[in-house]
Design an enzyme around this catalytic site. Structure first.
Site, PDB file in Angstrom:
ATOM      1  N   GLY A 104       4.904   4.416  -6.444  1.00  0.00           N
ATOM      2  CA  GLY A 104       4.407   5.294  -5.526  1.00  0.00           C
ATOM      3  C   GLY A 104       5.295   5.808  -4.874  1.00  0.00           C
ATOM      4  N   HIS A 105       6.996   5.039  -5.067  1.00  0.00           N
ATOM      5  CA  HIS A 105       7.964   5.540  -4.701  1.00  0.00           C
ATOM      6  C   HIS A 105       7.875   6.746  -5.071  1.00  0.00           C
ATOM      7  CE1 HIS A 105       8.865   1.238  -3.269  1.00  0.00           C
ATOM      8  NE2 HIS A 105       9.392   1.525  -2.278  1.00  0.00           N
ATOM      9  N   LYS A 145       0.618   4.037   2.205  1.00  0.00           N
ATOM     10  CA  LYS A 145      -0.035   2.720   2.686  1.00  0.00           C
ATOM     11  C   LYS A 145       0.790   1.744   4.028  1.00  0.00           C
ATOM     12  CE  LYS A 145       2.199  -0.870  -0.533  1.00  0.00           C
ATOM     13  NZ  LYS A 145       2.650  -1.424   0.628  1.00  0.00           N
ATOM     14  N   ARG A 188       6.090  -5.642  -3.164  1.00  0.00           N
ATOM     15  CA  ARG A 188       5.973  -6.776  -2.972  1.00  0.00           C
ATOM     16  C   ARG A 188       5.045  -7.714  -3.994  1.00  0.00           C
ATOM     17  NH1 ARG A 188       6.775  -5.422   3.231  1.00  0.00           N
ATOM     18  NH2 ARG A 188       8.741  -7.167   3.743  1.00  0.00           N
TER      19      ARG A 188
END
Lengths: 294, 294
Positions: free
Chosen positions: A38-39, A151, A189
């Protein structure tokens, strides 16, 4: 190939000034490290839009509350540097906390109203920490464009508001949520989850997917749309913090029925690990789950 | 010669970028207009330190409290423009309130601790208004240097803290208080004073001058130094808001005796007109009253 991170403000500022002087647009992707695909999508997007891309890795202490997971937030600098190099970052800024919050610092940036609900209601002071550190980074990097993931939808809205209000000449880009093939929104996480918790965590994206389907078949009642998400999560024996349909701009709760669009957000807990996810009804169209496994 | 003020953010930003691109340092002097020789000294100082000087004229609504003098704050744009041109400003930024605070804006910059006492204690929210508007102006103008008067000593300290904390690459210069020959600190609000009030207002600078003399003859007790100022003001039948000896850096009250330096501040009221003044004991050396008239 990985590269060496820069840890001091002056070097980053100088490099960005040099890039601007050469006529390059500076792009910026702030992260807390422990990077995932995602990053990297954010870096690729910044790369597409600018000539010199700075990514920061900084686990920002001021956005964690007293009982939260600052100390045990995952850190993996070597892995992060390799990933950022492969995604096309030109510079990685990884400062110590004291470089960003030197002794005697006393300034906080506060955005009202947008921070009142959702994560802001459960994490008092969280967004002051976010807007303060992002304002500092914007003043150091001076980006033309900064890319954030959707998100953290509320964070994106709050940062965009802050940037406009404090007159930073930067375009704030929100990038679509990147998901695992089974639909779980990628998060640093997620690595905390046991295999069983990871399975049950699919109830978030599946619940949101069901609500999206319901919405596309004509359901407009905000409570009914929330209910289908809650049912999915509760059936998986997951503790729900909230499931909320809000306006996509003001983030204020939708009381009756959705008119055109709505942000449907969910937050829940696996022990002390919190996960969040969301979908924008009336805007996101593809199903969240790429390949159903049922 | 006077010149035309610029009222939109984009034009100021563009002009400052052009100046930087030519290698010029940008200097900045924010004002609320109704200019006097004190303001002009700030522009001259900015002129000395930079190649392109922007002065702003903006009566900032967010730094006035509900009962304060926002509506009746003096405004004199034509006079101001003439004065700024003669002092050597290159550009005057005089925006409308809506250009700086557009509908929906929700961001405030807060500096803690330094804002707790003195003016901050009597004007709740005042310094949030100041730091918010100065942060916006810094983001628009991008100055290398910004000059503030030391009459608003606490404002100078708070702005300097904010600029450091938010990583604005700007030197904050404090300029010595400019006084009328009889010692009265110049202020836009002096024009509100009746001839009798103006006479009695001299008790501020004379009281500070007495304290300075006392300090130079060896007095170090903070209460004794405050007392001589209070006595001067009370003898002139002026309402005292506070007379306070504080640390020059932290602005926290000095409890016992002054070690090296102290900020001695005074605020008082003539009806609804507030005047402030100060001296730095151990640093300011010249008497405040150029020519005694007694």
């Amino acid at each position: 190939m990985a590269f060496h991170p820069v840890s001091d403000v002056a070097s980053v500022r100088e490099a960005c000034e040099r890039a601007r002087f050469k006529g390059q647009r500076v792009g910026f992707v702030p992260t807390m490290g422990a990077l995932h695909a995602g990053h990297l999508a954010l870096v690729v997007e910044a790369r597409r839009r600018s000539g010199f891309v700075v990514a920061s890795i900084f686990v920002n202490p001021t956005q964690f509350g007293p009982g939260e997971d600052f100390a045990r937030y995952p850190r993996d600098l070597d892995g992060d540097l390799r990933m950022l190099a492969s995604a096309g970052a030109d510079m990685v800024f990884a400062p110590d906390a004291l470089e960003i919050y030197p002794p005697g610092e006393k300034t906080r940036v506060h955005v009202s109203s947008l921070t009142a609900g959702l994560e802001g209601a459960l994490r008092p002071g969280h967004f002051d920490g976010v807007t303060t550190v992002v304002a500092k980074f914007f003043a150091i990097v001076g980006p033309c464009v900064a890319v954030f993931g959707r998100k953290d939808y509320q964070q994106l809205a709050v940062v965009r508001r802050m940037a406009r209000d404090l007159m930073f000449p930067v375009d704030i880009i929100g990038h679509a949520i990147v998901r695992d093939p089974d639909g779980l929104a990628m998060s640093s996480r997620n690595r905390y989850l046991s295999p069983d918790e990871r399975r049950r965590a699919l109830s978030l994206s599946r619940g949101l997917d069901s609500a999206l389907g319901l919405f596309e078949r004509g359901e407009r009642d905000a409570r009914a749309l929330e209910r289908v998400v809650i049912e999915s999560i509760v059936a998986a024996h997951v503790d729900v913090d909230y499931v909320k349909a809000t306006d996509t701009e003001s983030l204020s709760p939708i009381l009756g029925s959705v008119s055109t669009t709505a942000l449907l957000s969910v937050a829940c807990r696996f022990g002390s690990t919190r996960l969040i996810d969301n979908v924008v009804l009336g805007e996101d169209r593809a199903p969240l789950v790429a390949a159903r496994e049922t």
